[in-house]
Every structure is written in C-alpha cells, then in structure tokens.
Design an enzyme around this catalytic site. Structure first.
Site, short mmCIF file in Angstrom:
data_model
loop_
_atom_site.label_atom_id
_atom_site.label_comp_id
_atom_site.label_asym_id
_atom_site.label_seq_id
_atom_site.Cartn_x
_atom_site.Cartn_y
_atom_site.Cartn_z
N ILE A 181 4.01 13.90 -1.38
CA ILE A 181 2.89 13.08 -1.84
C ILE A 181 2.15 12.56 -0.62
O ILE A 181 2.75 11.90 0.24
CB ILE A 181 3.39 11.92 -2.72
CG1 ILE A 181 4.10 12.46 -3.96
CG2 ILE A 181 2.22 11.01 -3.12
CD1 ILE A 181 4.85 11.40 -4.75
N PHE A 182 0.86 12.85 -0.54
CA PHE A 182 0.06 12.43 0.62
C PHE A 182 -0.66 11.12 0.33
O PHE A 182 -1.40 10.99 -0.64
CB PHE A 182 -0.98 13.51 0.95
CG PHE A 182 -1.93 13.12 2.06
CD1 PHE A 182 -1.45 12.90 3.35
CD2 PHE A 182 -3.29 12.98 1.82
CE1 PHE A 182 -2.32 12.54 4.38
CE2 PHE A 182 -4.17 12.64 2.84
CZ PHE A 182 -3.68 12.41 4.12
N GLY A 183 -0.43 10.13 1.21
CA GLY A 183 -1.10 8.85 1.10
C GLY A 183 -2.03 8.64 2.28
O GLY A 183 -1.67 8.92 3.42
N TYR A 184 -3.23 8.13 2.00
CA TYR A 184 -4.22 7.92 3.06
C TYR A 184 -4.86 6.53 2.96
O TYR A 184 -5.75 6.20 3.75
CB TYR A 184 -5.31 9.00 2.98
CG TYR A 184 -5.99 9.06 1.63
CD1 TYR A 184 -7.16 8.35 1.39
CD2 TYR A 184 -5.45 9.81 0.59
CE1 TYR A 184 -7.77 8.39 0.15
CE2 TYR A 184 -6.05 9.86 -0.65
CZ TYR A 184 -7.21 9.15 -0.87
OH TYR A 184 -7.81 9.18 -2.11
N GLY A 185 -4.40 5.74 1.99
CA GLY A 185 -4.87 4.36 1.83
C GLY A 185 -3.68 3.42 1.91
O GLY A 185 -2.93 3.45 2.88
N SER A 186 -3.49 2.61 0.89
CA SER A 186 -2.39 1.64 0.92
C SER A 186 -1.02 2.30 0.93
O SER A 186 -0.03 1.68 1.35
CB SER A 186 -2.49 0.68 -0.27
OG SER A 186 -2.40 1.38 -1.50
N GLU A 196 -2.08 4.34 -9.29
CA GLU A 196 -3.25 5.05 -8.79
C GLU A 196 -4.19 5.54 -9.89
O GLU A 196 -5.42 5.46 -9.73
CB GLU A 196 -2.81 6.24 -7.93
CG GLU A 196 -1.90 5.87 -6.77
CD GLU A 196 -2.59 5.02 -5.72
OE1 GLU A 196 -3.83 5.08 -5.64
OE2 GLU A 196 -1.90 4.30 -5.00
#
Length: 222
Positions: free
Chosen positions: A35-40, A115
C-alpha cells in the site's frame, strides 16, 4: 505569485531499464499487498504491517487539491489534503507498506473508511520504486482523489491554499500539522526528493504565519 506547473517534483537520475513490477495480490484474495502512502500515511498509517519502504512512484505529481471535511477540516471550512495528479514527468515520494495474511483485510477495511468513505479517495494500482532498490519495483495500491468526487477542490494559487490550511482543523488535528509533517518527511528523504508544489505552500505559510510551528511529535523516517 508562483504559477502552477504540471511537473514540479524532481525524479532521481534515470535508471537502467527495470523489470516489470510484479503484482502483490491475486484474484481478490491477496496473501500479500503493498500500500503506497504519500500523504498522512507516511507518518500515521495506523494499521498493522509487515514491512515498509521509502521510495517513489513515477508519472504522478502530488497536489493539495482534495478537500477534507473530516480529518483536517469541516463542512463549513474544508481543509486541503493531497492527491495524485497524472503527470508523465512527475515523481512522488512516499512510503509503501506491506501487509500479509490477516493484515490485508484488516488494513483494507480500515483504509476504506479512512480514505474512501471519509476522504473521498478511490483505489489505483501504481508502480513503486524503493529508494534502496529502485531496480526492483513493486506493484502497490494507492488511494487517489479524482475530480469526480464531491470533495475535490482543484487547483488554486499557493497563497490561497496556505490561507485555507492555516484556517482549518478537523478530527485528526490542524491542517497545518498535516502540511508540515509531510514537509518533514520529504526533508528526511534527502535532496533527491523534491516537491516544488509542497515547498511553495510551506513558504507561503511562512510568509503568513509570524511564529514558527512545532509538531507535537518528532517525525522519524520509517
């Protein structure tokens, strides 16, 4: 006033051709998933995971174009949070988390609420390049807010975005904390990780805010 540019994140130097990314799940019943996260998610995943890697995805730029009426804002004063904009010259840094076994369903159930239901994001497969092994890309799931969702705010001058961020707070905290923790993460990634859109908003906040803001907790690179 800084003008919006389609490509404002600088990718690392060109790499030799990499093998195709291998999917991390199959037939809707995954045994393992990235799972790619780019914010919080880069500092607050809040779900159990087996592994995590800092890295980047190509072909996307990060933008503070999604409205948030729950985590970092309210119905009357929506906050500004990030989404991914398709951009063939773009590069977005973040963190990929691997979930395995029972962690998969638990993480997806949690993220669907955080999300999708509360944030307005849809899911999308992206190719993730780990910072340490960029020649071994991974297929990951990312949550992306598109213009079709009702919370989408779209582009605005950085000064306008900064003013909104300074004014908004939600159930997860102040919108300013969200901005500065993301900026902290980018600094920890090193000089090769750049995001001019993010940096311009931080600069705009600095010009509007007479005093410095300190995060409640220090951010450590995962």
């Amino acid at each position: 006033m800084k003008q919006e540019s389609a490509a404002q994140s600088t990718p690392p130097p060109s790499l030799s051709p990499a093998p195709s990314a291998q999917p991390s799940w199959e037939d809707g019943d995954p045994q393992a998933l990235w799972i790619f996260g780019y914010g919080s998610l880069v500092w607050k995943p809040d779900f159990a995971y087996s592994d995590s890697r800092v890295g980047f995805v190509r072909g996307y730029s990060r933008r503070f174009w999604q409205g948030d009426t729950f985590h970092r804002g309210s119905d009357k004063m929506p906050g500004r949070v990030v989404t991914l904009l398709e951009d063939h010259e773009g590069c977005t840094w973040g963190v990929a988390y691997q979930v395995r076994g029972e962690q998969v369903s638990e993480a997806l159930k949690y993220l669907n609420v955080r999300e999708a239901v509360l944030g307005g994001y849809d899911t999308k497969e992206v190719t993730f390049y780990p910072q340490d092994t960029p020649d071994q890309p991974l297929t990951a799931l990312a949550y992306v807010a598109t213009p079709q969702n009702p919370g989408y705010l779209g582009p605005a001058p950085e000064e306008v975005i900064a003013t909104q961020i300074l004014a908004c707070r939600g159930f997860s905290g102040h919108n300013l904390e969200y901005l500065l923790r993301l900026a902290d993460f980018m600094q920890l990634c090193g000089p090769q990780a750049q995001d001019e859109h993010l940096e311009a908003i931080v600069d705009a906040v600095g010009s509007l805010l007479p005093c410095s803001y300190l995060s409640e907790q220090p951010l450590a690179l995962i």
